[in-house]
Design a protein around this motif. Sequence first.
Motif, PDB file in Angstrom:
ATOM      1  N   GLY A  73      63.612  -3.926  82.445  1.00  0.00           N
ATOM      2  CA  GLY A  73      62.455  -3.684  83.306  1.00  0.00           C
ATOM      3  C   GLY A  73      62.792  -3.620  84.788  1.00  0.00           C
ATOM      4  O   GLY A  73      61.916  -3.352  85.609  1.00  0.00           O
ATOM      5  N   GLY A  74      64.032  -3.851  85.136  1.00  0.00           N
ATOM      6  CA  GLY A  74      64.438  -3.713  86.534  1.00  0.00           C
ATOM      7  C   GLY A  74      63.935  -4.844  87.414  1.00  0.00           C
ATOM      8  O   GLY A  74      63.181  -5.717  86.972  1.00  0.00           O
ATOM      9  N   ALA A  75      64.346  -4.794  88.681  1.00  0.00           N
ATOM     10  CA  ALA A  75      63.824  -5.758  89.653  1.00  0.00           C
ATOM     11  C   ALA A  75      62.311  -5.600  89.743  1.00  0.00           C
ATOM     12  O   ALA A  75      61.585  -6.566  89.976  1.00  0.00           O
ATOM     13  CB  ALA A  75      64.478  -5.536  91.013  1.00  0.00           C
ATOM     14  N   THR A  76      61.848  -4.379  89.519  1.00  0.00           N
ATOM     15  CA  THR A  76      60.407  -4.110  89.590  1.00  0.00           C
ATOM     16  C   THR A  76      59.622  -4.954  88.592  1.00  0.00           C
ATOM     17  O   THR A  76      58.517  -5.398  88.899  1.00  0.00           O
ATOM     18  CB  THR A  76      60.164  -2.606  89.353  1.00  0.00           C
ATOM     19  OG1 THR A  76      60.910  -1.875  90.332  1.00  0.00           O
ATOM     20  CG2 THR A  76      58.693  -2.252  89.471  1.00  0.00           C
ATOM     21  N   MET A  77      60.187  -5.202  87.421  1.00  0.00           N
ATOM     22  CA  MET A  77      59.455  -6.054  86.494  1.00  0.00           C
ATOM     23  C   MET A  77      59.418  -7.496  87.013  1.00  0.00           C
ATOM     24  O   MET A  77      58.430  -8.206  86.814  1.00  0.00           O
ATOM     25  CB  MET A  77      60.032  -6.017  85.091  1.00  0.00           C
ATOM     26  CG  MET A  77      59.066  -6.682  84.112  1.00  0.00           C
ATOM     27  SD  MET A  77      59.396  -6.323  82.410  1.00  0.00           S
ATOM     28  CE  MET A  77      60.441  -7.693  82.004  1.00  0.00           C
ATOM     29  N   ASN A 148      67.259  -5.415 102.694  1.00  0.00           N
ATOM     30  CA  ASN A 148      66.249  -4.371 102.612  1.00  0.00           C
ATOM     31  C   ASN A 148      66.921  -3.008 102.578  1.00  0.00           C
ATOM     32  O   ASN A 148      67.239  -2.417 103.610  1.00  0.00           O
ATOM     33  CB  ASN A 148      65.248  -4.549 103.756  1.00  0.00           C
ATOM     34  CG  ASN A 148      64.535  -5.883 103.606  1.00  0.00           C
ATOM     35  OD1 ASN A 148      63.629  -6.030 102.798  1.00  0.00           O
ATOM     36  ND2 ASN A 148      65.007  -6.890 104.338  1.00  0.00           N
ATOM     37  N   THR A 149      67.118  -2.569 101.371  1.00  0.00           N
ATOM     38  CA  THR A 149      67.897  -1.396 101.015  1.00  0.00           C
ATOM     39  C   THR A 149      67.469  -0.134 101.755  1.00  0.00           C
ATOM     40  O   THR A 149      68.294   0.716 102.074  1.00  0.00           O
ATOM     41  CB  THR A 149      67.740  -1.174  99.482  1.00  0.00           C
ATOM     42  OG1 THR A 149      67.578  -2.438  98.847  1.00  0.00           O
ATOM     43  CG2 THR A 149      68.923  -0.453  98.911  1.00  0.00           C
ATOM     44  N   ILE A 150      66.173  -0.010 102.005  1.00  0.00           N
ATOM     45  CA  ILE A 150      65.648   1.225 102.587  1.00  0.00           C
ATOM     46  C   ILE A 150      65.775   1.238 104.109  1.00  0.00           C
ATOM     47  O   ILE A 150      66.105   2.259 104.718  1.00  0.00           O
ATOM     48  CB  ILE A 150      64.184   1.433 102.138  1.00  0.00           C
ATOM     49  CG1 ILE A 150      64.178   1.714 100.622  1.00  0.00           C
ATOM     50  CG2 ILE A 150      63.511   2.563 102.927  1.00  0.00           C
ATOM     51  CD1 ILE A 150      62.792   1.791 100.000  1.00  0.00           C
ATOM     52  N   ALA A 167      64.315 -15.233  95.677  1.00  0.00           N
ATOM     53  CA  ALA A 167      64.796 -14.045  96.379  1.00  0.00           C
ATOM     54  C   ALA A 167      65.067 -12.879  95.448  1.00  0.00           C
ATOM     55  O   ALA A 167      65.642 -13.036  94.371  1.00  0.00           O
ATOM     56  CB  ALA A 167      66.054 -14.374  97.166  1.00  0.00           C
ATOM     57  N   ASP A 168      64.658 -11.712  95.928  1.00  0.00           N
ATOM     58  CA  ASP A 168      65.096 -10.440  95.366  1.00  0.00           C
ATOM     59  C   ASP A 168      66.414 -10.121  96.072  1.00  0.00           C
ATOM     60  O   ASP A 168      66.432  -9.839  97.268  1.00  0.00           O
ATOM     61  CB  ASP A 168      64.034  -9.365  95.652  1.00  0.00           C
ATOM     62  CG  ASP A 168      64.465  -7.974  95.206  1.00  0.00           C
ATOM     63  OD1 ASP A 168      65.596  -7.824  94.686  1.00  0.00           O
ATOM     64  OD2 ASP A 168      63.662  -7.023  95.382  1.00  0.00           O
ATOM     65  N   MET A 169      67.516 -10.228  95.343  1.00  0.00           N
ATOM     66  CA  MET A 169      68.840  -9.940  95.923  1.00  0.00           C
ATOM     67  C   MET A 169      69.436  -8.669  95.334  1.00  0.00           C
ATOM     68  O   MET A 169      70.661  -8.521  95.270  1.00  0.00           O
ATOM     69  CB  MET A 169      69.798 -11.119  95.687  1.00  0.00           C
ATOM     70  CG  MET A 169      69.401 -12.406  96.376  1.00  0.00           C
ATOM     71  SD  MET A 169      70.782 -13.586  96.425  1.00  0.00           S
ATOM     72  CE  MET A 169      69.950 -15.015  97.134  1.00  0.00           C
ATOM     73  N   ALA A 190      70.871  -4.729  88.201  1.00  0.00           N
ATOM     74  CA  ALA A 190      72.339  -4.712  88.202  1.00  0.00           C
ATOM     75  C   ALA A 190      72.941  -3.478  88.864  1.00  0.00           C
ATOM     76  O   ALA A 190      74.105  -3.490  89.266  1.00  0.00           O
ATOM     77  CB  ALA A 190      72.846  -4.837  86.762  1.00  0.00           C
ATOM     78  N   GLN A 191      72.142  -2.427  89.035  1.00  0.00           N
ATOM     79  CA  GLN A 191      72.729  -1.112  89.353  1.00  0.00           C
ATOM     80  C   GLN A 191      73.253  -0.928  90.769  1.00  0.00           C
ATOM     81  O   GLN A 191      73.783   0.117  91.103  1.00  0.00           O
ATOM     82  CB  GLN A 191      71.718  -0.005  89.031  1.00  0.00           C
ATOM     83  CG  GLN A 191      70.483   0.039  89.913  1.00  0.00           C
ATOM     84  CD  GLN A 191      69.327  -0.818  89.411  1.00  0.00           C
ATOM     85  OE1 GLN A 191      69.530  -1.743  88.636  1.00  0.00           O
ATOM     86  NE2 GLN A 191      68.118  -0.518  89.835  1.00  0.00           N
ATOM     87  N   LYS A 192      73.087  -1.928  91.643  1.00  0.00           N
ATOM     88  CA  LYS A 192      73.630  -1.767  92.989  1.00  0.00           C
ATOM     89  C   LYS A 192      74.955  -2.506  93.158  1.00  0.00           C
ATOM     90  O   LYS A 192      75.933  -1.913  93.561  1.00  0.00           O
ATOM     91  CB  LYS A 192      72.612  -2.203  94.029  1.00  0.00           C
ATOM     92  CG  LYS A 192      71.558  -1.103  94.194  1.00  0.00           C
ATOM     93  CD  LYS A 192      70.240  -1.593  94.688  1.00  0.00           C
ATOM     94  CE  LYS A 192      69.203  -0.474  94.564  1.00  0.00           C
ATOM     95  NZ  LYS A 192      67.845  -0.994  94.454  1.00  0.00           N
ATOM     96  N   ASN A 193      74.964  -3.788  92.847  1.00  0.00           N
ATOM     97  CA  ASN A 193      76.199  -4.524  93.122  1.00  0.00           C
ATOM     98  C   ASN A 193      76.810  -5.209  91.914  1.00  0.00           C
ATOM     99  O   ASN A 193      77.852  -5.830  92.030  1.00  0.00           O
ATOM    100  CB  ASN A 193      75.937  -5.575  94.213  1.00  0.00           C
ATOM    101  CG  ASN A 193      76.854  -5.375  95.406  1.00  0.00           C
ATOM    102  OD1 ASN A 193      77.792  -4.583  95.343  1.00  0.00           O
ATOM    103  ND2 ASN A 193      76.606  -6.087  96.467  1.00  0.00           N
TER     104      ASN A 193
HETATM  105  C1  LIG Z   1      66.552  -1.008  94.178  1.00  0.00           C
HETATM  106  C2  LIG Z   1      65.749  -2.194  94.511  1.00  0.00           C
HETATM  107  C3  LIG Z   1      64.664  -2.606  93.717  1.00  0.00           C
HETATM  108  C4  LIG Z   1      64.181  -1.826  92.521  1.00  0.00           C
HETATM  109  O1  LIG Z   1      64.974  -2.072  91.437  1.00  0.00           O
HETATM  110  P1  LIG Z   1      64.630  -1.456  89.991  1.00  0.00           P
HETATM  111  O2  LIG Z   1      65.743  -2.028  89.191  1.00  0.00           O
HETATM  112  O3  LIG Z   1      64.654   0.024  90.118  1.00  0.00           O
HETATM  113  O4  LIG Z   1      63.309  -1.959  89.581  1.00  0.00           O
HETATM  114  C5  LIG Z   1      64.002  -3.757  94.082  1.00  0.00           C
HETATM  115  N1  LIG Z   1      64.360  -4.477  95.149  1.00  0.00           N
HETATM  116  C6  LIG Z   1      65.388  -4.106  95.943  1.00  0.00           C
HETATM  117  C7  LIG Z   1      65.753  -4.940  97.133  1.00  0.00           C
HETATM  118  C8  LIG Z   1      66.110  -2.958  95.653  1.00  0.00           C
HETATM  119  O5  LIG Z   1      67.131  -2.583  96.428  1.00  0.00           O
END
Ligand SMILES: *Cc1c(COP(=O)(O)O)cnc(C)c1O
Length: 356
Positions: A73-77, A148-150, A167-169, A190-193
């Motif tokens: 479900g990703g970080a979004t879940m 903050n990725t964006i 924390a959302d890391m 997991a898909q970033k780091n």
């Molecule tokens: C990419 C990202 C998300 C979203 O992650 P998903 O796995 O697509 O749900 C949430 N928080 C941060 C800080 C992100 O960089």
Amino acid sequence: MKVHNFNAGPSVLPNEVLYKASKALIDFEGSGMSILEIGHRTAPFIAVMEEARSLVKELMQLDDDFEVLYLQGGATMQFMQVPMNLLDNSGTAAYVDTGVWSNKAIKEAKLFGYVDVVASSKESNYNHIPKQFTIPPQASYLHITTNNTIYGTQWQMTPVTDVPLIADMSSDIMSRSMDFNKYSLIYAGAQKNMGAAGATMVAIRKSMLGKVTRKIPSILDYKNHIENGSMLNTPPVFAVYISMLTLRWLKEQGGVSAIEQLNDKKAALLYDEIDHNPLFRGTVVKEDRSKMNACFVMDKPEMEEEFLKFCKKEDIVGIKGHRLSGGFRVSMYNALPYESVEVMVEAMKYFSLKKA
Ligand SMILES: *Cc1c(COP(=O)(O)O)cnc(C)c1O
């Protein structure tokens, strides 16, 4: 052929991880079967899951109260699963708004209880991390987004608070030494780091659980996942395997403190060029700059397209800024080699000489 991959996510992975994963896709540890063809409750796969979970604990030096889960479900879940498990209907949760991702977390939390947005940098287009805020003492937790990725900002210190810290890391997990034990729950796609899309790591203190009165659906209840060894149902086996390989790789590099030194070097090299090259300008306040995602623009925006084309010829990929912030975003996650940043900086130097 490999390019210089600055993608924001999914993003660059270590070559050896990709190589090992490709072998396991055909024949997993000499079993004559793909890792996709074996039961998740077989000994070989349980070993993969257990190694991944224990590597997270080891690399982050988490104390014994923590349990590590790999969920879907990703970080979004997690934006909804966190408040569903930890915020009662009559309770309050404190959130700091540092951009798109924290906003999404805030929106979901409001479905479960009262949300106190204790600080926001929205007024200045999220160009910094708020420093002054008061956390209501009765809050069930404080939620922050460490990177903050964006927008390319990053918390440089851990907020001091008596309430549990969450924390959302997702975009800076295991990129730098932190006292992770100051947190009560940490989550990261997991898909970033730390691997591939499809798996989300959640590290949670057991002592946080069992405090809300609402009924929680089984699949969303952290307690159930813990009791079932992160195998309540079929886990995303391949994504967990790739995360395990990525963590093994990180350990071989010397762990979090060693990769931090490399990440510091990469970020210093790039930001130095941004600050000295007359064509480019950083978009966030210097003290809050992210070492993972560097955001910058050109003083002459009409040149940006040309620079992108130039970079493409140099095999530089993924540097176009997010649609919300424009310009450029150069992501420098753990697996990005130092040489890629050197190539990026050379391209900036060369382009600016050509224009001079
Ligand atoms: C990419 C990202 C998300 C979203 O992650 P998903 O796995 O697509 O749900 C949430 N928080 C941060 C800080 C992100 O960089």
